[in-house]
Motif scaffolding. Structure first.
Motif, PDB file in Angstrom:
ATOM      1  N   GLU A 118      39.946  40.361  39.032  1.00 16.11           N
ATOM      2  CA  GLU A 118      39.647  41.540  40.047  1.00 16.11           C
ATOM      3  C   GLU A 118      38.403  41.936  40.095  1.00 16.11           C
ATOM      4  O   GLU A 118      37.704  42.181  40.897  1.00 16.11           O
ATOM      5  CB  GLU A 118      40.777  42.544  40.161  1.00 16.11           C
ATOM      6  CG  GLU A 118      42.226  42.003  40.442  1.00 16.11           C
ATOM      7  CD  GLU A 118      43.076  41.530  39.467  1.00 16.11           C
ATOM      8  OE1 GLU A 118      42.525  41.834  38.290  1.00 16.11           O
ATOM      9  OE2 GLU A 118      43.990  40.611  39.610  1.00 16.11           O
ATOM     10  N   GLU A 119      37.971  42.358  38.675  1.00 18.85           N
ATOM     11  CA  GLU A 119      36.789  42.877  38.542  1.00 18.85           C
ATOM     12  C   GLU A 119      35.515  41.825  38.850  1.00 18.85           C
ATOM     13  O   GLU A 119      34.615  42.142  39.426  1.00 18.85           O
ATOM     14  CB  GLU A 119      36.592  43.521  37.210  1.00 18.85           C
ATOM     15  CG  GLU A 119      37.480  44.734  36.899  1.00 18.85           C
ATOM     16  CD  GLU A 119      37.625  45.264  35.468  1.00 18.85           C
ATOM     17  OE1 GLU A 119      37.877  46.466  35.189  1.00 18.85           O
ATOM     18  OE2 GLU A 119      37.402  44.302  34.557  1.00 18.85           O
ATOM     19  N   GLU A 120      35.745  40.833  38.191  1.00 17.19           N
ATOM     20  CA  GLU A 120      34.899  39.671  38.752  1.00 17.19           C
ATOM     21  C   GLU A 120      34.923  39.296  39.920  1.00 17.19           C
ATOM     22  O   GLU A 120      33.470  39.285  40.432  1.00 17.19           O
ATOM     23  CB  GLU A 120      35.255  38.423  37.716  1.00 17.19           C
ATOM     24  CG  GLU A 120      35.301  38.289  36.134  1.00 17.19           C
ATOM     25  CD  GLU A 120      35.891  37.348  35.681  1.00 17.19           C
ATOM     26  OE1 GLU A 120      36.470  36.402  36.234  1.00 17.19           O
ATOM     27  OE2 GLU A 120      35.588  37.264  34.435  1.00 17.19           O
ATOM     28  N   ASP A 121      35.720  39.264  40.746  1.00 12.87           N
ATOM     29  CA  ASP A 121      35.886  39.277  42.257  1.00 12.87           C
ATOM     30  C   ASP A 121      35.021  40.539  42.947  1.00 12.87           C
ATOM     31  O   ASP A 121      34.310  40.073  43.835  1.00 12.87           O
ATOM     32  CB  ASP A 121      37.341  38.969  42.803  1.00 12.87           C
ATOM     33  CG  ASP A 121      37.886  37.840  42.599  1.00 12.87           C
ATOM     34  OD1 ASP A 121      37.113  36.608  41.958  1.00 12.87           O
ATOM     35  OD2 ASP A 121      39.104  37.438  42.564  1.00 12.87           O
ATOM     36  N   MET A 122      35.360  41.494  42.455  1.00 12.96           N
ATOM     37  CA  MET A 122      34.609  42.823  43.101  1.00 12.96           C
ATOM     38  C   MET A 122      33.185  42.689  42.826  1.00 12.96           C
ATOM     39  O   MET A 122      32.497  42.899  43.701  1.00 12.96           O
ATOM     40  CB  MET A 122      35.234  44.019  42.439  1.00 12.96           C
ATOM     41  CG  MET A 122      34.691  45.194  42.993  1.00 12.96           C
ATOM     42  SD  MET A 122      34.707  45.618  44.677  1.00 12.96           S
ATOM     43  CE  MET A 122      36.198  46.183  44.833  1.00 12.96           C
ATOM     44  N   ARG A 123      32.982  42.257  41.512  1.00 12.82           N
ATOM     45  CA  ARG A 123      31.409  42.179  41.329  1.00 12.82           C
ATOM     46  C   ARG A 123      30.776  41.215  42.220  1.00 12.82           C
ATOM     47  O   ARG A 123      29.630  41.348  42.667  1.00 12.82           O
ATOM     48  CB  ARG A 123      31.332  41.869  39.678  1.00 12.82           C
ATOM     49  CG  ARG A 123      29.748  42.055  39.397  1.00 12.82           C
ATOM     50  CD  ARG A 123      29.721  41.837  37.939  1.00 12.82           C
ATOM     51  NE  ARG A 123      30.353  42.988  37.267  1.00 12.82           N
ATOM     52  CZ  ARG A 123      29.628  44.151  36.990  1.00 12.82           C
ATOM     53  NH1 ARG A 123      28.463  44.235  37.157  1.00 12.82           N
ATOM     54  NH2 ARG A 123      30.271  45.195  36.494  1.00 12.82           N
ATOM     55  N   GLU A 124      31.381  40.128  42.349  1.00 12.86           N
ATOM     56  CA  GLU A 124      30.804  38.979  43.381  1.00 12.86           C
ATOM     57  C   GLU A 124      30.665  39.382  44.965  1.00 12.86           C
ATOM     58  O   GLU A 124      29.662  39.199  45.121  1.00 12.86           O
ATOM     59  CB  GLU A 124      31.690  37.586  43.345  1.00 12.86           C
ATOM     60  CG  GLU A 124      31.603  36.991  41.941  1.00 12.86           C
ATOM     61  CD  GLU A 124      30.087  36.528  41.771  1.00 12.86           C
ATOM     62  OE1 GLU A 124      29.376  36.125  42.588  1.00 12.86           O
ATOM     63  OE2 GLU A 124      29.628  36.653  40.697  1.00 12.86           O
ATOM     64  N   ARG A 125      31.459  40.277  45.369  1.00 11.27           N
ATOM     65  CA  ARG A 125      31.638  40.733  46.584  1.00 11.27           C
ATOM     66  C   ARG A 125      30.269  41.629  46.687  1.00 11.27           C
ATOM     67  O   ARG A 125      29.651  41.534  47.805  1.00 11.27           O
ATOM     68  CB  ARG A 125      32.888  41.326  47.010  1.00 11.27           C
ATOM     69  CG  ARG A 125      34.045  40.553  47.361  1.00 11.27           C
ATOM     70  CD  ARG A 125      34.980  41.063  47.997  1.00 11.27           C
ATOM     71  NE  ARG A 125      35.867  42.217  47.264  1.00 11.27           N
ATOM     72  CZ  ARG A 125      36.794  41.950  46.276  1.00 11.27           C
ATOM     73  NH1 ARG A 125      37.101  40.777  46.255  1.00 11.27           N
ATOM     74  NH2 ARG A 125      37.208  42.888  45.811  1.00 11.27           N
ATOM     75  N   VAL A 126      30.371  42.628  45.923  1.00  9.26           N
ATOM     76  CA  VAL A 126      29.192  43.693  45.810  1.00  9.26           C
ATOM     77  C   VAL A 126      27.856  42.748  45.794  1.00  9.26           C
ATOM     78  O   VAL A 126      26.919  43.164  46.547  1.00  9.26           O
ATOM     79  CB  VAL A 126      29.344  44.655  44.469  1.00  9.26           C
ATOM     80  CG1 VAL A 126      28.121  45.419  44.442  1.00  9.26           C
ATOM     81  CG2 VAL A 126      30.590  45.361  44.752  1.00  9.26           C
ATOM     82  N   LYS A 127      27.708  42.080  44.779  1.00 14.73           N
ATOM     83  CA  LYS A 127      26.300  41.246  44.719  1.00 14.73           C
ATOM     84  C   LYS A 127      26.103  40.523  46.101  1.00 14.73           C
ATOM     85  O   LYS A 127      24.951  40.651  46.568  1.00 14.73           O
ATOM     86  CB  LYS A 127      26.543  40.049  43.598  1.00 14.73           C
ATOM     87  CG  LYS A 127      26.384  40.775  42.083  1.00 14.73           C
ATOM     88  CD  LYS A 127      26.613  39.620  41.187  1.00 14.73           C
ATOM     89  CE  LYS A 127      26.886  38.272  41.340  1.00 14.73           C
ATOM     90  NZ  LYS A 127      27.047  37.334  39.977  1.00 14.73           N
TER      91      LYS A 127
END
Length: 123
Positions: free
Chosen positions: A12-21
């Motif tokens: 979930e943190e990886e996915d969130m970071r990708e969305r933010v980037k």
């Protein structure tokens, strides 16, 4: 072992970071034009980030020390993005001038600078 698990990001943190980037690189392109080249560098680019790591973005084709452009982009983010209220700062006197803020949805710290090609080469 517990420490390494705590320091490793969840899916979930990886996915969130990708969305933010993706979100902030798109915001930069909307403001500076589609020919601008925002690139994520540092731990977020290499995948070696911890849950507490920030997201570093460099705009390669922007003048490195154009503080007027930094302030303009910061104002654009304040008006049109998910920046946490009152978190945005332009640090124009630094060796590498940059914009710092916190993303409202993820609580990730975001740093944006201009024209620092060496940052991408060293990542």
């Amino acid at each position: 072992h517990k420490f390494s698990l705590w320091m490793s990001p969840t899916k979930e943190e990886e996915d969130m970071r990708e969305r933010v980037k993706k979100y902030y690189t798109q915001c930069i392109c909307e403001f500076l034009g589609s020919s601008s080249r925002p690139v994520v560098f540092g731990s977020s680019a290499t995948g070696l980030f911890s849950p507490l790591s920030d997201v570093d973005i460099v705009v390669l084709d922007a003048p490195a020390y154009d503080t007027d452009l930094l302030f303009s982009l910061a104002q654009h983010f304040e008006r049109n993005s998910n920046v946490l209220d009152k978190s945005i700062r332009v640090i124009s006197e630094a060796r590498v001038p940059l914009i710092k803020f916190i993303d409202k949805e993820s609580n990730l710290n975001i740093d944006i600078c201009f024209g620092q090609h060496a940052t991408v080469r060293t990542t």
